[in-house]
Design a protein around this motif. Structure first.
Motif, PDB file in Angstrom:
ATOM      1  N   LYS A   4       0.838  -1.194  -0.008  1.00 10.33           N
ATOM      2  CA  LYS A   4       0.052   0.078   0.030  1.00 10.33           C
ATOM      3  C   LYS A   4       0.776   1.192  -0.016  1.00 10.33           C
ATOM      4  CE  LYS A   4      -4.095  -1.945   2.346  1.00 10.33           C
ATOM      5  NZ  LYS A   4      -5.023  -1.891   3.331  1.00 10.33           N
ATOM      6  N   ARG A   5       0.597   2.034  -0.751  1.00  7.88           N
ATOM      7  CA  ARG A   5       1.187   3.431  -0.775  1.00  7.88           C
ATOM      8  C   ARG A   5       0.167   4.485  -0.388  1.00  7.88           C
ATOM      9  NH1 ARG A   5       4.700   4.169  -5.968  1.00  7.88           N
ATOM     10  NH2 ARG A   5       6.514   3.818  -5.046  1.00  7.88           N
ATOM     11  N   PHE A   6       0.889   5.574   0.310  1.00  8.09           N
ATOM     12  CA  PHE A   6      -0.158   6.769   0.689  1.00  8.09           C
ATOM     13  C   PHE A   6       0.395   7.951   0.290  1.00  8.09           C
ATOM     14  CE2 PHE A   6      -0.731   3.479   4.000  1.00  8.09           C
ATOM     15  CZ  PHE A   6      -2.217   3.800   4.392  1.00  8.09           C
ATOM     16  N   LEU A   7      -0.523   8.728  -0.619  1.00  6.13           N
ATOM     17  CA  LEU A   7       0.255   9.751  -1.152  1.00  6.13           C
ATOM     18  C   LEU A   7      -0.508  10.850  -0.674  1.00  6.13           C
ATOM     19  CD1 LEU A   7      -0.233   8.737  -4.911  1.00  6.13           C
ATOM     20  CD2 LEU A   7       1.789   8.737  -3.415  1.00  6.13           C
ATOM     21  N   ARG A   8       0.043  12.022  -0.469  1.00  6.95           N
ATOM     22  CA  ARG A   8      -0.401  13.313  -0.012  1.00  6.95           C
ATOM     23  C   ARG A   8      -0.448  14.311  -1.128  1.00  6.95           C
ATOM     24  NH1 ARG A   8       3.128  17.868   3.181  1.00  6.95           N
ATOM     25  NH2 ARG A   8       1.311  19.409   3.622  1.00  6.95           N
ATOM     26  N   GLU A   9      -2.050  14.573  -1.046  1.00  8.28           N
ATOM     27  CA  GLU A   9      -2.404  15.634  -2.371  1.00  8.28           C
ATOM     28  C   GLU A   9      -1.685  16.951  -2.090  1.00  8.28           C
ATOM     29  OE1 GLU A   9      -6.307  17.139  -4.508  1.00  8.28           O
ATOM     30  OE2 GLU A   9      -5.993  14.905  -4.251  1.00  8.28           O
ATOM     31  N   GLU A  10      -1.133  17.574  -2.761  1.00  5.24           N
ATOM     32  CA  GLU A  10      -0.712  19.226  -2.623  1.00  5.24           C
ATOM     33  C   GLU A  10      -1.635  20.007  -3.287  1.00  5.24           C
ATOM     34  OE1 GLU A  10       1.964  20.507  -0.960  1.00  5.24           O
ATOM     35  OE2 GLU A  10       2.600  18.313   0.069  1.00  5.24           O
ATOM     36  N   PRO A  11      -1.961  21.265  -2.711  1.00  7.27           N
ATOM     37  CA  PRO A  11      -2.774  22.194  -3.532  1.00  7.27           C
ATOM     38  C   PRO A  11      -1.731  22.802  -4.487  1.00  7.27           C
ATOM     39  CG  PRO A  11      -2.200  22.968  -1.280  1.00  7.27           C
ATOM     40  CD  PRO A  11      -1.621  21.587  -1.492  1.00  7.27           C
ATOM     41  N   LEU A  12      -2.430  23.147  -5.607  1.00  6.45           N
ATOM     42  CA  LEU A  12      -1.599  24.046  -6.637  1.00  6.45           C
ATOM     43  C   LEU A  12      -1.366  25.411  -6.069  1.00  6.45           C
ATOM     44  CD1 LEU A  12      -3.562  22.633  -9.715  1.00  6.45           C
ATOM     45  CD2 LEU A  12      -1.368  21.994  -8.957  1.00  6.45           C
ATOM     46  N   PRO A  13      -0.669  26.067  -6.703  1.00  7.65           N
ATOM     47  CA  PRO A  13      -0.267  27.609  -6.163  1.00  7.65           C
ATOM     48  C   PRO A  13      -1.388  28.501  -6.265  1.00  7.65           C
ATOM     49  CG  PRO A  13       1.611  26.701  -7.483  1.00  7.65           C
ATOM     50  CD  PRO A  13       0.320  25.744  -7.695  1.00  7.65           C
ATOM     51  N   GLU A  14      -1.611  29.200  -5.277  1.00  4.91           N
ATOM     52  CA  GLU A  14      -2.828  30.223  -5.097  1.00  4.91           C
ATOM     53  C   GLU A  14      -2.949  30.891  -6.462  1.00  4.91           C
ATOM     54  OE1 GLU A  14      -3.304  32.020  -1.606  1.00  4.91           O
ATOM     55  OE2 GLU A  14      -3.108  30.313  -0.175  1.00  4.91           O
ATOM     56  N   GLU A  15      -1.732  31.237  -6.652  1.00  4.15           N
ATOM     57  CA  GLU A  15      -1.789  32.533  -7.984  1.00  4.15           C
ATOM     58  C   GLU A  15      -2.218  31.990  -9.256  1.00  4.15           C
ATOM     59  OE1 GLU A  15       2.580  30.936  -7.740  1.00  4.15           O
ATOM     60  OE2 GLU A  15       1.105  31.282  -6.191  1.00  4.15           O
ATOM     61  N   TRP A  16      -2.498  30.507  -9.125  1.00  3.03           N
ATOM     62  CA  TRP A  16      -3.110  29.876 -10.356  1.00  3.03           C
ATOM     63  C   TRP A  16      -4.557  29.893 -10.584  1.00  3.03           C
ATOM     64  CZ3 TRP A  16       0.294  24.807 -11.396  1.00  3.03           C
ATOM     65  CH2 TRP A  16       1.422  25.202 -11.909  1.00  3.03           C
ATOM     66  N   GLU A  17      -5.278  30.313  -9.328  1.00  2.00           N
ATOM     67  CA  GLU A  17      -6.656  30.092  -9.086  1.00  2.00           C
ATOM     68  C   GLU A  17      -7.274  31.129 -10.078  1.00  2.00           C
ATOM     69  OE1 GLU A  17      -8.955  29.425  -6.130  1.00  2.00           O
ATOM     70  OE2 GLU A  17      -7.923  28.181  -5.086  1.00  2.00           O
ATOM     71  N   GLY A  18      -8.077  30.807 -11.014  1.00  2.00           N
ATOM     72  CA  GLY A  18      -8.847  31.642 -11.815  1.00  2.00           C
ATOM     73  C   GLY A  18      -8.183  32.201 -12.719  1.00  2.00           C
ATOM     74  N   ARG A  19      -7.063  31.563 -13.310  1.00  2.00           N
ATOM     75  CA  ARG A  19      -6.468  32.104 -14.400  1.00  2.00           C
ATOM     76  C   ARG A  19      -5.656  30.890 -15.427  1.00  2.00           C
ATOM     77  NH1 ARG A  19      -0.738  32.277 -15.132  1.00  2.00           N
ATOM     78  NH2 ARG A  19       0.300  32.150 -13.209  1.00  2.00           N
ATOM     79  N   ARG A  20      -5.535  31.070 -16.325  1.00  3.43           N
ATOM     80  CA  ARG A  20      -4.832  30.171 -17.568  1.00  3.43           C
ATOM     81  C   ARG A  20      -3.451  29.741 -16.965  1.00  3.43           C
ATOM     82  NH1 ARG A  20      -1.282  30.308 -21.398  1.00  3.43           N
ATOM     83  NH2 ARG A  20      -1.419  32.707 -21.421  1.00  3.43           N
ATOM     84  N   VAL A  21      -3.168  28.575 -16.950  1.00  2.98           N
ATOM     85  CA  VAL A  21      -1.794  28.277 -16.467  1.00  2.98           C
ATOM     86  C   VAL A  21      -1.136  27.867 -17.825  1.00  2.98           C
ATOM     87  CG1 VAL A  21      -0.295  26.740 -15.189  1.00  2.98           C
ATOM     88  CG2 VAL A  21      -2.513  27.437 -13.993  1.00  2.98           C
TER      89      VAL A  21
END
Length: 130
Positions: A4-21
């Motif tokens: 079994k593997r446990f992965l931690r999900e990381e949030p994407l950078p806040e500055e990416w919210e609401g815009r084209r990356v």
């Protein structure tokens, strides 16, 4: 019994919210993750420079197939490739990933860092331009 593997999900950078990356943004993110001690696997799913090359090809293919939704998205990437080829003389016909891996004596992470350092240099230059 399976491992079994446990992965931690990381949030994407806040500055990416609401815009084209764009791809260059994503590659700067990959570089940042490497600086935090995370391997290439964190963003590309494998520990090879080829995984970064494939990540880029997948991104550009998606952008091409969804061009009507991503208008102009690839222009900064194309400008970067021109700069890498014409100014830095670092875009050989064999592919940057092949050359950089050879330049780095087979060290995949170092080869990826070499490429990502060029991305960061270019992004810094473009942000500094008036």
């Amino acid at each position: 019994m399976s491992e079994k593997r446990f992965l931690r999900e990381e949030p994407l950078p806040e500055e990416w919210e609401g815009r084209r990356v764009g791809l260059l943004d994503a590659l700067c993110y990959v570089r940042h993750q490497l600086s935090l001690g995370r391997g290439l696997w964190f963003t590309t799913g494998a520990e090879t420079v080829e995984s970064l090359f494939v990540f880029i090809n997948g991104w550009t293919a998606n952008s091409q197939f969804n061009a009507r939704f991503n208008e102009g998205q690839d222009q900064d990437w194309m400008d970067f490739l021109d700069w890498l080829r014409d100014i830095k003389k670092e875009l050989p016909d064999e592919g940057w990933h092949v050359k950089y891996l050879r330049d780095c004596q087979g060290d995949h992470e170092q080869a990826a860092r070499k490429f990502l350092d060029f991305v960061a240099e270019y992004v810094d230059l473009m942000r500094a331009a008036p």
